[in-house]
Design an enzyme around this catalytic site. Structure first.
Site, short mmCIF file in Angstrom:
data_model
loop_
_atom_site.label_atom_id
_atom_site.label_comp_id
_atom_site.label_asym_id
_atom_site.label_seq_id
_atom_site.Cartn_x
_atom_site.Cartn_y
_atom_site.Cartn_z
N ARG A 192 -8.58 -8.30 -4.50
CA ARG A 192 -7.21 -8.30 -5.00
C ARG A 192 -7.15 -8.85 -6.42
O ARG A 192 -6.27 -8.50 -7.19
CB ARG A 192 -6.29 -9.01 -4.02
CG ARG A 192 -6.18 -8.16 -2.76
CD ARG A 192 -5.30 -8.72 -1.69
NE ARG A 192 -5.40 -7.87 -0.50
CZ ARG A 192 -4.92 -8.19 0.69
NH1 ARG A 192 -4.31 -9.35 0.85
NH2 ARG A 192 -5.05 -7.37 1.71
N LYS B 92 -13.71 -1.72 8.53
CA LYS B 92 -13.61 -2.61 7.36
C LYS B 92 -12.85 -3.88 7.72
O LYS B 92 -11.80 -3.76 8.35
CB LYS B 92 -12.87 -1.84 6.26
CG LYS B 92 -12.50 -2.66 5.05
CD LYS B 92 -11.74 -1.82 4.07
CE LYS B 92 -11.19 -2.73 3.02
NZ LYS B 92 -9.93 -2.29 2.52
N GLU C 55 -7.27 3.54 16.92
CA GLU C 55 -7.05 3.98 15.53
C GLU C 55 -8.08 5.05 15.14
O GLU C 55 -7.76 6.04 14.49
CB GLU C 55 -7.18 2.80 14.55
CG GLU C 55 -6.04 1.80 14.61
CD GLU C 55 -4.79 2.27 13.89
OE1 GLU C 55 -4.83 3.35 13.27
OE2 GLU C 55 -3.77 1.56 13.95
N ARG D 43 -0.01 -7.92 4.44
CA ARG D 43 -0.40 -6.63 4.97
C ARG D 43 -0.57 -6.62 6.49
O ARG D 43 -0.99 -5.65 7.06
CB ARG D 43 -1.70 -6.17 4.34
CG ARG D 43 -1.62 -5.98 2.84
CD ARG D 43 -2.58 -4.89 2.41
NE ARG D 43 -3.16 -5.09 1.11
CZ ARG D 43 -2.52 -5.09 -0.04
NH1 ARG D 43 -1.20 -4.92 -0.06
NH2 ARG D 43 -3.16 -5.28 -1.17
N CYS E 241 0.79 -1.23 0.00
CA CYS E 241 0.00 0.00 0.00
C CYS E 241 0.82 1.28 0.00
O CYS E 241 0.28 2.38 0.09
CB CYS E 241 -0.94 0.00 1.19
SG CYS E 241 -2.13 -1.35 1.11
N LYS F 35 -9.05 -0.79 9.95
CA LYS F 35 -8.95 -1.69 8.81
C LYS F 35 -8.18 -2.93 9.22
O LYS F 35 -7.01 -2.86 9.59
CB LYS F 35 -8.25 -0.97 7.66
CG LYS F 35 -8.10 -1.82 6.43
CD LYS F 35 -7.61 -0.98 5.26
CE LYS F 35 -7.36 -1.87 4.06
NZ LYS F 35 -6.85 -1.09 2.93
C1 PBG Z 1 -6.64 -0.86 -0.41
C2 PBG Z 1 -8.01 -1.42 -0.34
C3 PBG Z 1 -8.36 -2.77 -0.26
C4 PBG Z 1 -9.75 -2.81 -0.24
C5 PBG Z 1 -10.20 -1.52 -0.31
N1 PBG Z 1 -9.11 -0.67 -0.35
C6 PBG Z 1 -7.50 -3.99 -0.33
C7 PBG Z 1 -6.60 -4.32 0.76
O1 PBG Z 1 -6.47 -3.67 1.77
O2 PBG Z 1 -5.92 -5.31 0.55
C8 PBG Z 1 -10.57 -4.07 -0.17
C9 PBG Z 1 -11.99 -3.91 -0.45
C10 PBG Z 1 -12.70 -5.18 -0.71
O3 PBG Z 1 -12.24 -6.29 -0.39
O4 PBG Z 1 -13.79 -5.09 -1.27
N2 PBG Z 1 -6.50 -0.01 -1.50
#
Ligand code: PBG
Length: 328
Positions: free
Chosen positions: A208, A251, A236, A220, A130, A198
């Site tokens: 992905r 999320k 956070e 990650r 990221c 997250k």
């Molecule tokens: C990172 C991001 C991710 C998702 C949204 N923004 C992927 C990750 O963190 O690996 C995942 C969203 C989804 O699974 O629908 N840019």
């Protein structure tokens, strides 16, 4: 003496009464629909692991967004798929990158559509992380260089006319760095929705594939949260609020409804929940086999996310849910 009825039975005997006493309701205006935008023209490539989701060229994106608007969806979130990737994800923050171009065209064609853009580098880096990483960091982001690029990316989206930016890299201090960069450029009124809590989740698998962003080494877990931790999420969120987040996000949504509830109880700003790709694909896969009623389960899931306290729901089910709501 008959047994006293205590299960709201008397209020359930007509659809009107049921609706009258319903505590949670859904409306299309709660939904933000995600879209994947790619280079080229006239293409609508299906994402294998996400039936009903496509990688769209900007012309096709405009058509799809217009259809969503027709059923009452007012907001979309964009993810870019660049034609070339490099170590620092330069297509992500280039003014002529795929997302700034898509924003410009979308805002021109559909001026009332509220356009959010995901701010991250994983779709643009050849290693799939990221932000900026080094081989020996095993996927740990080099924080300060990453902040600089995320701020640049946000400014490129702002210049293109985006309505909201949504940083998702989980770099420390990303909200503050982006706020400062936006303010410096005169975008004081552009809101930030931060992916505050997250989790490092297996539920991102299909995304992905959709975004071509699987990490090539490490994972990650170095910068996303451990699913076992709840207090960390609250911390956070607090930090992102201090840094100036206008909306905070949890999320994924479903396995984290407890987190969502706790954040919603404390947050002075609106709370978003991301009903992520894996959550969507599981419903689609089971429905395709006839094992569940897909629409019914999708509506139940969205209701549960709303009930847990979400003000905004980012969901791939957005359009079908809006249609279902109109039909009932
Ligand atoms: C990172 C991001 C991710 C998702 C949204 N923004 C992927 C990750 O963190 O690996 C995942 C969203 C989804 O699974 O629908 N840019």
């Amino acid at each position: 003496m008959p047994f006293p009825l205590h299960r709201m039975r008397r209020l359930r005997n007509s659809s009107w009464a049921r609706e009258m006493v319903r505590e949670t309701s859904l409306e299309p205006s709660l939904f933000v629909e995600p879209f994947f935008v790619r280079e080229g023209k006239g293409k609508r490539d299906p994402v294998g692991a996400m039936p009903g989701v496509f990688q769209l060229t900007t012309d096709a994106l405009i058509k799809e967004c217009a259809k969503s608007q027709e059923v009452g969806i007012g907001a979309v979130i964009l993810f870019g798929i660049p034609s070339k990737k490099d170590a620092v994800g330069s297509e992500g923050y280039s003014e002529t990158g795929i997302v700034p171009r898509a924003i410009r065209e979308l805002k021109k064609a559909l001026p009332d559509l509220y356009v959010v853009a995901d701010v991250c580098l994983c779709e643009y880096t050849d290693h799939g992380h990221c932000g900026v990483v080094s081989q020996d960091s095993n996927g740990l982001l080099l924080n300060d260089p990453t902040l600089e690029l995320l701020a640049k990316e946000s400014v490129a989206y702002a210049d293109a006319g985006v309505d909201m930016v949504a940083p998702s890299a989980m770099a420390d201090g990303q909200v503050k760095a982006i706020r400062e960069a936006l303010d410096d450029r005169g975008f004081e009124n552009l809101p930030i929705m931060s992916y505050a809590a997250k989790y490092a989740s297996g539920f991102y698998g299909p995304f992905r594939e959709a975004a071509g962003s699987a990490p090539q080494f490490g994972d990650r877990r170095a910068y996303q949260m451990d699913p076992a931790n709840a207090r960390e999420a609250l911390r956070e969120v607090e930090l992102d609020l201090e840094e100036g987040a206008d909306v905070v996000m949890v999320k994924p949504a479903l396995s984290y409804l407890d987190i969502l509830r706790r954040v919603a109880e404390r947050s002075p700003v609106p709370v978003a929940a991301y009903n992520v790709s894996g959550e969507y694909s599981m419903v689609k896969a089971a429905a395709e086999r006839g094992w569940i009623d897909g629409e019914r389960v999708a509506m139940e899931i969205l209701t549960s996310i709303r009930r847990a306290g979400a003000d905004i729901i980012i969901t791939y089910h957005a359009r079908e849910a809006a249609r279902a709501l109109a039909a009932h």
